[in-house]
Motif scaffolding. Structure first.
Motif, PDB file in Angstrom:
ATOM      1  N   ALA A  61      13.493   9.115  -3.085  1.00  0.00           N
ATOM      2  CA  ALA A  61      14.051  10.428  -2.739  1.00  0.00           C
ATOM      3  C   ALA A  61      13.919  11.412  -3.895  1.00  0.00           C
ATOM      4  N   ASP A  62      14.006  10.933  -5.122  1.00  0.00           N
ATOM      5  CA  ASP A  62      13.965  11.846  -6.274  1.00  0.00           C
ATOM      6  C   ASP A  62      12.560  12.406  -6.483  1.00  0.00           C
ATOM      7  N   PHE A  63      11.563  11.752  -5.924  1.00  0.00           N
ATOM      8  CA  PHE A  63      10.177  12.232  -6.048  1.00  0.00           C
ATOM      9  C   PHE A  63       9.640  12.779  -4.727  1.00  0.00           C
ATOM     10  N   PRO A 101       2.013   3.627  -5.795  1.00  0.00           N
ATOM     11  CA  PRO A 101       2.355   4.510  -6.915  1.00  0.00           C
ATOM     12  C   PRO A 101       3.183   3.745  -7.959  1.00  0.00           C
ATOM     13  N   GLU A 102       3.198   4.263  -9.183  1.00  0.00           N
ATOM     14  CA  GLU A 102       3.844   3.535 -10.287  1.00  0.00           C
ATOM     15  C   GLU A 102       5.297   3.174  -9.974  1.00  0.00           C
ATOM     16  N   TRP A 103       6.059   4.135  -9.425  1.00  0.00           N
ATOM     17  CA  TRP A 103       7.473   3.871  -9.172  1.00  0.00           C
ATOM     18  C   TRP A 103       7.666   2.718  -8.181  1.00  0.00           C
ATOM     19  N   ARG A 124      15.348   8.999 -16.323  1.00  0.00           N
ATOM     20  CA  ARG A 124      14.185   8.101 -16.367  1.00  0.00           C
ATOM     21  C   ARG A 124      13.598   8.024 -17.763  1.00  0.00           C
ATOM     22  N   GLY A 125      13.260   6.827 -18.170  1.00  0.00           N
ATOM     23  CA  GLY A 125      12.518   6.666 -19.414  1.00  0.00           C
ATOM     24  C   GLY A 125      13.276   7.112 -20.643  1.00  0.00           C
ATOM     25  N   SER A 126      14.617   7.090 -20.615  1.00  0.00           N
ATOM     26  CA  SER A 126      15.339   7.515 -21.808  1.00  0.00           C
ATOM     27  C   SER A 126      16.143   6.367 -22.396  1.00  0.00           C
ATOM     28  N   SER A 179      17.726   2.257 -18.886  1.00  0.00           N
ATOM     29  CA  SER A 179      17.296   1.212 -17.952  1.00  0.00           C
ATOM     30  C   SER A 179      17.300   1.618 -16.493  1.00  0.00           C
ATOM     31  N   SER A 180      16.695   2.752 -16.223  1.00  0.00           N
ATOM     32  CA  SER A 180      16.522   3.116 -14.817  1.00  0.00           C
ATOM     33  C   SER A 180      15.665   2.058 -14.126  1.00  0.00           C
ATOM     34  N   SER A 181      14.707   1.485 -14.852  1.00  0.00           N
ATOM     35  CA  SER A 181      13.789   0.532 -14.211  1.00  0.00           C
ATOM     36  C   SER A 181      14.530  -0.741 -13.779  1.00  0.00           C
ATOM     37  N   ALA A 182      15.348  -1.292 -14.660  1.00  0.00           N
ATOM     38  CA  ALA A 182      16.072  -2.513 -14.290  1.00  0.00           C
ATOM     39  C   ALA A 182      17.031  -2.240 -13.137  1.00  0.00           C
TER      40      ALA A 182
HETATM   41  P1  ADP Z   1      13.994   3.242 -18.538  1.00  0.00           P
HETATM   42  O1  ADP Z   1      14.396   3.205 -19.959  1.00  0.00           O
HETATM   43  O2  ADP Z   1      14.668   4.374 -17.826  1.00  0.00           O
HETATM   44  O3  ADP Z   1      14.134   1.935 -17.855  1.00  0.00           O
HETATM   45  P2  ADP Z   1      11.222   2.744 -18.003  1.00  0.00           P
HETATM   46  O4  ADP Z   1       9.993   3.369 -18.547  1.00  0.00           O
HETATM   47  O5  ADP Z   1      11.430   1.301 -18.187  1.00  0.00           O
HETATM   48  O6  ADP Z   1      12.432   3.600 -18.556  1.00  0.00           O
HETATM   49  O7  ADP Z   1      11.266   3.002 -16.428  1.00  0.00           O
HETATM   50  C1  ADP Z   1      11.045   4.298 -15.920  1.00  0.00           C
HETATM   51  C2  ADP Z   1      10.234   4.188 -14.625  1.00  0.00           C
HETATM   52  O8  ADP Z   1      11.064   3.695 -13.563  1.00  0.00           O
HETATM   53  C3  ADP Z   1       9.751   5.534 -14.141  1.00  0.00           C
HETATM   54  O9  ADP Z   1       8.501   5.866 -14.723  1.00  0.00           O
HETATM   55  C4  ADP Z   1       9.617   5.316 -12.638  1.00  0.00           C
HETATM   56  O10 ADP Z   1       8.409   4.642 -12.327  1.00  0.00           O
HETATM   57  C5  ADP Z   1      10.761   4.362 -12.357  1.00  0.00           C
HETATM   58  N1  ADP Z   1      11.942   5.166 -11.959  1.00  0.00           N
HETATM   59  C6  ADP Z   1      13.031   5.401 -12.683  1.00  0.00           C
HETATM   60  N2  ADP Z   1      13.913   6.167 -12.001  1.00  0.00           N
HETATM   61  C7  ADP Z   1      13.355   6.423 -10.814  1.00  0.00           C
HETATM   62  C8  ADP Z   1      13.774   7.177  -9.648  1.00  0.00           C
HETATM   63  N3  ADP Z   1      14.949   7.815  -9.625  1.00  0.00           N
HETATM   64  N4  ADP Z   1      12.932   7.191  -8.591  1.00  0.00           N
HETATM   65  C9  ADP Z   1      11.756   6.543  -8.625  1.00  0.00           C
HETATM   66  N5  ADP Z   1      11.310   5.832  -9.685  1.00  0.00           N
HETATM   67  C10 ADP Z   1      12.083   5.783 -10.766  1.00  0.00           C
END
Ligand code: ADP
Ligand code: MG
Length: 390
Positions: free
Chosen positions: A69-71, A94-96, A127-129, A132-135
């Motif tokens: 939804a965020d993209f 896609p990467e996400w 994201r990416g800060s 741990s958005s990825s986990a």
């Molecule tokens: P973080 O420190 O936030 O975990 P990472 O680089 O490990 O950083 O993960 C970030 C990646 O996770 C993004 O590039 C994207 O692919 C995915 N991601 C994070 N948040 C979202 C979101 N809200 N919607 C879709 N993908 C997301």
């Protein structure tokens, strides 16, 4: 609209019905024990009250449709397209989408049922800060598939399968801390994880304090080279030190004393990298009784020492992170401040006296902006519970 609502609304819009379930998994912040996870050390993270929400229902065919939804994007896969990381039309995922698809893949490889789902997700974790958005995406989808698949795993096992997804499917060589904290978080508690045995327990958050996260707004530079260099230096140190310390498997096995005695043998860069790890593991050991006894100030000083070491020995800080930490450490009520996460950009974590946290946050942001010209985000965080169904 909050992230939970965003996920539900996106689901409604795409699938023209309400989702049957919503899963949530939090981000995390690490208070102490940085870069020690891959050295078999101890980490002290907390899950935070920022999370990924997945609104989902079972699909009627074997096609999974996921909406980010965020993209405003969507991706699809079936059990057949999953191993090739492609969609049914042969385009690449896609990467996400690699994060949720990777979870389906690792769960499947563990013989856990992952029925196709239709889902929409959204997150309020930057994201990416380094929060741990990825986990959190991995764990939220792990919970979603456990719901649809009708199986239950201990949270640590789900975390390990999330890590496997990130290591082997997404291709990011992360340790277990992020998935662990997202899976095992507890309300108002810190977590202590032994990264060697994977034993864990929770500890009280220092009384009358708040965790303040400050995002420098500098996104982590593509730092896998820097990260791999650090990992290689640690391995090199173990290899060289094992001549005098036979049987050591990781820097976890080297005491500060032996390190000081033997470090002259190491090339200077390897020595600096390994010194951070050996001393950081010692700091986390010291932190445990301090937290149990409520010795908040002494704990905060360990956080400050950690930052200095990450800056000078491990060299993963940046001018912006250093500025954010310097400003924080001079503000009233700040007990400890340091960069958190892998470094090279991202966030700092601050432990602040509870009734000073508001004023702290109001001063820190503008002063950072004045000095750097960058606009930071400041979050006062609550330690939150781990991943689960809402
Ligand atoms: P973080 O420190 O936030 O975990 P990472 O680089 O490990 O950083 O993960 C970030 C990646 O996770 C993004 O590039 C994207 O692919 C995915 N991601 C994070 N948040 C979202 C979101 N809200 N919607 C879709 N993908 C997301
Ligand atoms: Mg990550």
């Amino acid at each position: 609209m909050n992230a939970r609502e965003t996920a539900i609304q996106a689901y409604l819009k795409r699938f023209s019905e309400l989702p049957r379930y919503v899963a949530r998994a939090p981000g995390r912040v690490n208070l102490l024990g940085e870069h020690v996870d891959y050295n078999d050390g101890f980490v002290l993270p907390a899950a935070i009250d920022r999370a990924t929400y997945v609104a989902f229902s079972p699909a009627s065919t074997d096609l999974s449709t996921l909406v980010a939804a965020d993209f405003s994007e969507e991706a699809q896969f079936t059990p057949e397209t999953l191993p090739g990381k492609v969609q049914p039309d042969d385009s690449l995922l896609p990467e996400w989408a690699l994060y949720p698809a990777g979870v389906a893949w690792s769960l499947g490889a563990a013989d856990l049922s992952t029925p196709a789902m239709q889902a929409a997700f959204s997150s309020d974790i930057p994201r990416g800060s380094g929060l741990s958005s990825s986990a959190s995406i991995e764990l939220a989808f792990g919970v979603a598939w456990s719901t649809l698949g009708g199986w239950i795993l201990p949270p640590m096992q789900l975390a390990l399968l999330g890590q496997k997804a990130e290591n082997r499917y997404v291709g990011v060589n992360c340790g277990i801390m992020d998935q662990f904290a997202s899976a095992c978080g507890e309300l108002e508690r810190l977590l202590l994880l032994d990264c060697r045995s994977l034993e864990y327990r929770s500890l009280p958050l220092p009384e009358d304090t708040l965790i303040v996260v400050a995002d420098t707004s500098v996104r982590r530079k593509l730092s896998s080279g820097g990260y791999n260099e650090r990992r290689a230096a640690c391995e090199e140190a173990v290899r060289l030190l094992s001549k005098d310390l036979p049987g050591i498997k990781a820097l976890r096995d080297v005491s500060v004393e032996s390190f000081n005695r033997l470090s002259y043998q190491l090339p200077s860069l390897v020595e600096k990298r390994a010194r951070h790890i050996v001393e950081e593991i010692e700091r986390t050991r010291q932190a445990i009784p301090l937290l149990e006894q409520g010795q908040t100030r002494a704990f905060g000083q360990l956080m400050n020492a950690c930052h200095t070491s990450l800056r000078d020995y491990y060299e993963v800080s940046t001018p912006e992170l250093d500025t954010m930490v310097e400003i924080a450490q001079d503000l009233p009520g700040c007990l400890g401040a340091r960069l958190t996460g892998a470094g090279f950009g991202g966030c700092t974590v601050n432990l602040v006296v509870g009734d000073r946290a508001g004023a702290f946050a109001r001063s820190l942001g503008p002063e950072y902006e004045r000095r750097t010209g960058l606009h930071p985000e400041i979050y006062i965080c609550q330690a939150s519970r781990g991943a689960g169904l809402l």
